[in-house]
Design a protein around this motif. Structure first.
Motif, PDB file in Angstrom:
ATOM      1  N   GLU A 127       9.649   2.318  -5.456  1.00  0.00           N
ATOM      2  CA  GLU A 127       9.024   3.616  -5.696  1.00  0.00           C
ATOM      3  C   GLU A 127       7.927   3.872  -4.669  1.00  0.00           C
ATOM      4  N   SER A 128       7.909   5.099  -4.126  1.00  0.00           N
ATOM      5  CA  SER A 128       6.874   5.504  -3.183  1.00  0.00           C
ATOM      6  C   SER A 128       6.628   6.999  -3.339  1.00  0.00           C
ATOM      7  N   ASP A 129       5.651   7.513  -2.605  1.00  0.00           N
ATOM      8  CA  ASP A 129       5.361   8.946  -2.673  1.00  0.00           C
ATOM      9  C   ASP A 129       6.529   9.776  -2.162  1.00  0.00           C
ATOM     10  N   PRO A 176       0.803  -1.232   0.000  1.00  0.00           N
ATOM     11  CA  PRO A 176       0.000   0.000   0.000  1.00  0.00           C
ATOM     12  C   PRO A 176       0.834   1.279   0.000  1.00  0.00           C
ATOM     13  N   GLN A 177       2.094   1.200   0.464  1.00  0.00           N
ATOM     14  CA  GLN A 177       2.917   2.395   0.573  1.00  0.00           C
ATOM     15  C   GLN A 177       4.008   2.499  -0.479  1.00  0.00           C
ATOM     16  N   ARG A 209      12.380   4.652   5.705  1.00  0.00           N
ATOM     17  CA  ARG A 209      11.573   5.447   4.788  1.00  0.00           C
ATOM     18  C   ARG A 209      10.527   6.278   5.522  1.00  0.00           C
ATOM     19  N   VAL A 210       9.992   5.789   6.641  1.00  0.00           N
ATOM     20  CA  VAL A 210       8.950   6.510   7.359  1.00  0.00           C
ATOM     21  C   VAL A 210       9.515   7.776   8.007  1.00  0.00           C
ATOM     22  N   SER A 211      10.623   7.648   8.718  1.00  0.00           N
ATOM     23  CA  SER A 211      11.225   8.813   9.377  1.00  0.00           C
ATOM     24  C   SER A 211      12.050   9.662   8.412  1.00  0.00           C
ATOM     25  N   GLY A 212      12.450   9.069   7.280  1.00  0.00           N
ATOM     26  CA  GLY A 212      13.275   9.802   6.321  1.00  0.00           C
ATOM     27  C   GLY A 212      14.727   9.904   6.733  1.00  0.00           C
ATOM     28  N   ASN A 223      12.604  -4.275   4.870  1.00  0.00           N
ATOM     29  CA  ASN A 223      11.547  -4.755   5.755  1.00  0.00           C
ATOM     30  C   ASN A 223      10.246  -4.065   5.362  1.00  0.00           C
ATOM     31  N   THR A 224       9.345  -4.822   4.750  1.00  0.00           N
ATOM     32  CA  THR A 224       8.115  -4.226   4.233  1.00  0.00           C
ATOM     33  C   THR A 224       7.120  -3.900   5.341  1.00  0.00           C
ATOM     34  N   ALA A 225       7.353  -4.420   6.557  1.00  0.00           N
ATOM     35  CA  ALA A 225       6.437  -4.148   7.664  1.00  0.00           C
ATOM     36  C   ALA A 225       6.693  -2.780   8.288  1.00  0.00           C
TER      37      ALA A 225
END
Length: 549
Positions: free
Chosen positions: A228-230, A201-202, A272-275, A242-244
């Motif tokens: 690829e992501s936003d 989804p991300q 990727r979440v925290s950058g 780690n896709t989780a």
């Protein structure tokens, strides 16, 4: 007679007719695609396949001496595995069977396989399932991993199911598709090759080779891959993701793109979440918007705050002005002030080179908004024949040239004429303007002192002129004095060169640092120690210091 077309990578397509020919060829092709079944033949004891139920059972010796024809609620058992279908051919002597219609295999309460056709070889423990195939593996947390394909081979001995004409594996996190794929229900490990696509989804991951664990949700990258992501794009050919929780370790010169920024390194730890990204080995952090490149053996990047850090053999390239500025320092920081402004900070043993200016200092700040270069702690700046130093130096850049230079509190400007003669300007504040790449004017604001030499027809130096005043302005053309203005009052003396004593040739606080000057973009790495003779007021300016490396 029914005809079946098989397609196997590397073997082309074969059209055949008849049940026996079909079974023989199918087994040969299956073994060509995946040889692991044969590897288990000698290690797994042969057991018998049992027919447990059929509504109708028939046998025609004239047609096939070893074939039983079964219809209606057919059920077989082999060890702990059960097979169900609408109808079947059973070859009891060979422990093999063909099943048709609503085929289902069950192994314990954790593995279920569905399809429209099944050939099962009990000796090799190999199942060949075709048409609308679905394999369901129940995970320890009761979630389900499902494999979809039209052509599945399941090796019971190795507990591996594999497809070779396209398929998909789906769990609660991801959907993975490829041309070839295999899955082990016991190890929860999946392998994908050729046109691999992992959809989350991300993000979406594209690869030619990928390993994936349905328990840990970790994708092992073993070939050229793009994620690829936003928030950006990742290019890597080795590592794991780690896709989780969207953390990763990327190896082999991977690249992380985020907006106008690029992070490259021999290895990268990335969230990727925290950058947040940490890079090790030949690190490159590229800000394409502000045209700044940071390099080092270690780098740190925060995508959300716009902060970057580089150290260990660190270098910066700033190319927004057309003429690239090369800077070396122990450590660099890049701070994002707003959407269009960055501050580049360099700490300790700073050396920089540009074709029109060169410099050394202990620390430096470059502001991209106004293109101002701030030099702190023992700064020295060179331009052609001129050397400037003082407490603090501010250089204002414009396009591909220097606009002006400002030296605060204490300033000293030196122009070398030959090995023994130097024009000198000293005072409190110094303001120098540029025309092209050369100094055009110099203004001394407060406590102005000068030494300049006059020559006959621009060749032989005859006299030295020494003056003192409050203010001074000098105009230059082609690095030669064009006009001199001193006010409001001045004191001075004119002395023939042959009457000068060595200590009269220089002003107090004179230092000639030419041995420290960066010669080109590679010379910024040279380690230089500042030298004096112990008397700051009378440094031996004629000493020829050899550069230290």
């Amino acid at each position: 007679m029914a005809y079946v077309r098989l397609s196997v990578p590397g073997l082309g397509k074969i059209v055949m007719g008849g049940t026996k020919a079909y079974l023989s060829a199918l087994l040969s092709l299956t073994l060509a695609v995946h040889v692991s079944a044969q590897q288990h033949v000698d290690t797994v004891p042969a057991t018998k396949v049992y027919l447990e139920h059929a509504d109708v059972q028939s046998f025609d010796k004239s047609v096939n001496a070893d074939r039983q024809v079964l219809t209606g609620n057919v059920r077989f058992r082999h060890d702990s595995s059960f097979m169900y279908c609408d109808s079947a051919y059973f070859f009891e002597q060979n422990s093999s069977l063909e099943a048709f219609g609503a085929v289902r295999m069950e192994q314990g309460d954790t593995l279920f396989v569905f399809g429209n056709y099944l050939f099962y070889d009990g000796v090799r423990q190999l199942a060949i399932i075709r048409e609308d195939v679905r394999m369901e593996s129940i995970q320890p947390d009761s979630s389900i991993v499902t494999l979809f394909t039209d052509s599945l081979n399941y090796d019971r001995a190795a507990n591996i199911g594999y497809y070779f004409e396209g398929g998909m594996i789906v769990d609660e996190e991801n959907e993975l598709t490829s041309i070839y794929g295999q899955y082990s229900p016991s190890t929860k490990q999946a392998v994908f090759q050729d046109s691999v696509c992992l959809t989350n989804p991300q993000f979406i991951l594209y690869s030619d080779t990928l390993h994936y664990n349905t328990d840990t949700k970790i994708a092992l990258i073993t070939g050229p891959s793009v994620i690829e992501s936003d928030s950006g794009t990742i290019h890597s050919s080795r590592g794991w993701y780690n896709t989780a929780d969207n953390t990763s370790l990327l190896l082999d010169r991977s690249n992380v793109y985020s907006g106008d920024r690029l992070l490259t390194g021999d290895s990268i730890v990335y969230d990727r979440v925290s950058g947040l990204g940490e890079a090790f080995g030949h690190v490159v952090m590229h800000d394409t918007l502000n045209k700044i490149i940071l390099e080092g053996q270690y780098g740190y990047s925060d995508e959300k705050s716009g902060y970057a850090f580089a150290t260990d053999s660190a270098r910066c390239l700033e190319y927004s002005q057309g003429d690239t500025l090369y800077v070396r320092a122990d450590t660099f920081e890049m701070v994002t002030v707003d959407s269009v402004r960055r501050e580049l900070k360099a700490y300790h043993r700073v050396r920089f080179y540009r074709t029109d200016i060169q410099g050394v200092c202990d620390s430096m700040l470059f502001d991209t908004k106004d293109s101002i270069l701030y030099m702190y702690t023992d700064p020295v700046l060179w331009n052609e024949q001129f050397q400037l130093y003082g407490d603090t130096i501010k250089t204002y850049l414009r396009d591909s040239t220097v606009d002006y230079v400002l030296v605060r509190q204490f300033s000293f400007a030196i122009q070398q004429l030959d090995t023994s003669a130097f024009n000198q300007l000293k005072g409190r504040d110094l303001y120098a303007t540029f025309e092209g790449k050369s100094v055009r004017t110099i203004y001394i604001d407060g406590s102005a002192e000068t030494i300049y030499y006059s020559a006959e027809k621009g060749s032989t130096i005859l006299e030295m002129n020494e003056t003192r005043s409050s203010y001074l302005r000098i105009w230059l053309r082609d690095n030669k004095m064009e006009k001199l203005l001193i006010w409001p009052e001045s004191q001075g003396r004119l002395t023939p060169v042959f009457l000068l004593k060595p200590e009269q040739r220089t002003l107090k606080d004179f230092y000639w640092y030419d041995y420290m000057r960066p010669l080109d973009k590679d010379d910024i790495y040279r380690v230089i120690e500042r030298k004096t003779d112990g008397n700051p007021g009378r440094n031996n300016k004629f000493r020829n210091f050899a550069p230290q490396t």
